[in-house]
Enzyme design. Structure first.
Site, PDB file in Angstrom:
ATOM      1  N   HIS A  72      34.526  38.634  41.245  1.00  0.00           N
ATOM      2  CA  HIS A  72      34.387  39.899  40.934  1.00  0.00           C
ATOM      3  C   HIS A  72      35.281  40.778  39.722  1.00  0.00           C
ATOM      4  CE1 HIS A  72      33.785  40.934  45.413  1.00  0.00           C
ATOM      5  NE2 HIS A  72      33.185  40.298  44.645  1.00  0.00           N
ATOM      6  N   GLY A  73      35.838  39.928  38.118  1.00  0.00           N
ATOM      7  CA  GLY A  73      36.172  40.319  37.376  1.00  0.00           C
ATOM      8  C   GLY A  73      37.916  40.486  37.369  1.00  0.00           C
TER       9      GLY A  73
END
Length: 221
Positions: A72-73
């Site tokens: 998700h970064g």
């Protein structure tokens, strides 16, 4: 979570590799909470959640030379859940590559929260097929339907994005969704070049955000 630094000081987390399947839920790679003076460097992280998550009480956080994907970064937040007060300041992310992630560099705060996230800089970041390359969501809630607008919000201010380039897997390459009552202030975009991958055109969306562009910024604001 794989690695969690909780109420720590003067940490160096270097040369780490963290791997988990992209389908694995809530598997944050490196989690930082209530920690000051931490350097995360030369790390490779691929999980089913945030590669790096930085939450309340964290100050003076550096993340250099990070490879992220899947996941998700790199996220600041979430902050302010259940009307809690949350504080994050002095975060510097530099030389990161994100590939096939849900988000790139993200700041996420809950509606109704309190506190602040400020003095944050993302520099020299490459996005490769990232769905939300640059995103601030100050109105986060976890209901399927629309959430009631609340007056309180975690203040997001003094954020710099510099030399961010690469490809977006969605039409919205930059999304700044900020609070009506406590807008995002002093958000600077410097030398941004994001184009679509699998989509024809990309755009910037912003609501209640004070944005300033320096140099070439694509997509424009």
């Amino acid at each position: 979570m794989h690695l969690s630094f909780d109420h720590c000081e003067n940490v160096v987390a270097a040369n780490l590799t963290v791997r988990a399947p992209k389908e694995s839920p809530n598997t944050d790679g490196i989690h930082v909470t209530s920690t000051q003076n931490i350097k995360i460097q030369n790390c490779i992280v691929g999980t089913g959640d945030d590669c790096i998550s930085i939450v309340s009480g964290s100050k003076n956080v550096q993340a250099f030379n990070i490879e992220c994907g899947p996941g998700h970064g790199i996220s600041i937040g979430s902050l302010g859940k259940d009307h809690a007060k949350a504080n994050v300041s002095n975060v510097y992310v530099k030389h990161a590559t994100l590939h096939n992630t849900t988000n790139g560099v993200r700041i996420k705060t809950w509606q109704g929260g309190l506190g602040y996230a400020n003095n944050i800089k993302f520099e020299d970041v490459v996005m490769m097929n990232v769905t939300n390359p640059i995103i601030i969501n100050q109105n986060y809630c976890d209901k399927e339907g629309p959430c009631q607008e609340q007056k309180n919000a975690v203040q997001v201010e003094n954020v710099v994005y510099k030399n961010i380039r690469g490809t977006s897997a969605s039409e919205v390459a930059m999304d700044f969704n900020c609070s009506k009552s406590i807008p995002c202030e002093n958000i600077k975009l410097n030398s941004i070049h994001l184009i679509g991958q699998g989509v024809k055109d990309v755009k910037t969306l912003f609501v209640n955000a004070n944005l300033t562009a320096v140099g070439d910024v694509l997509p424009p604001i």
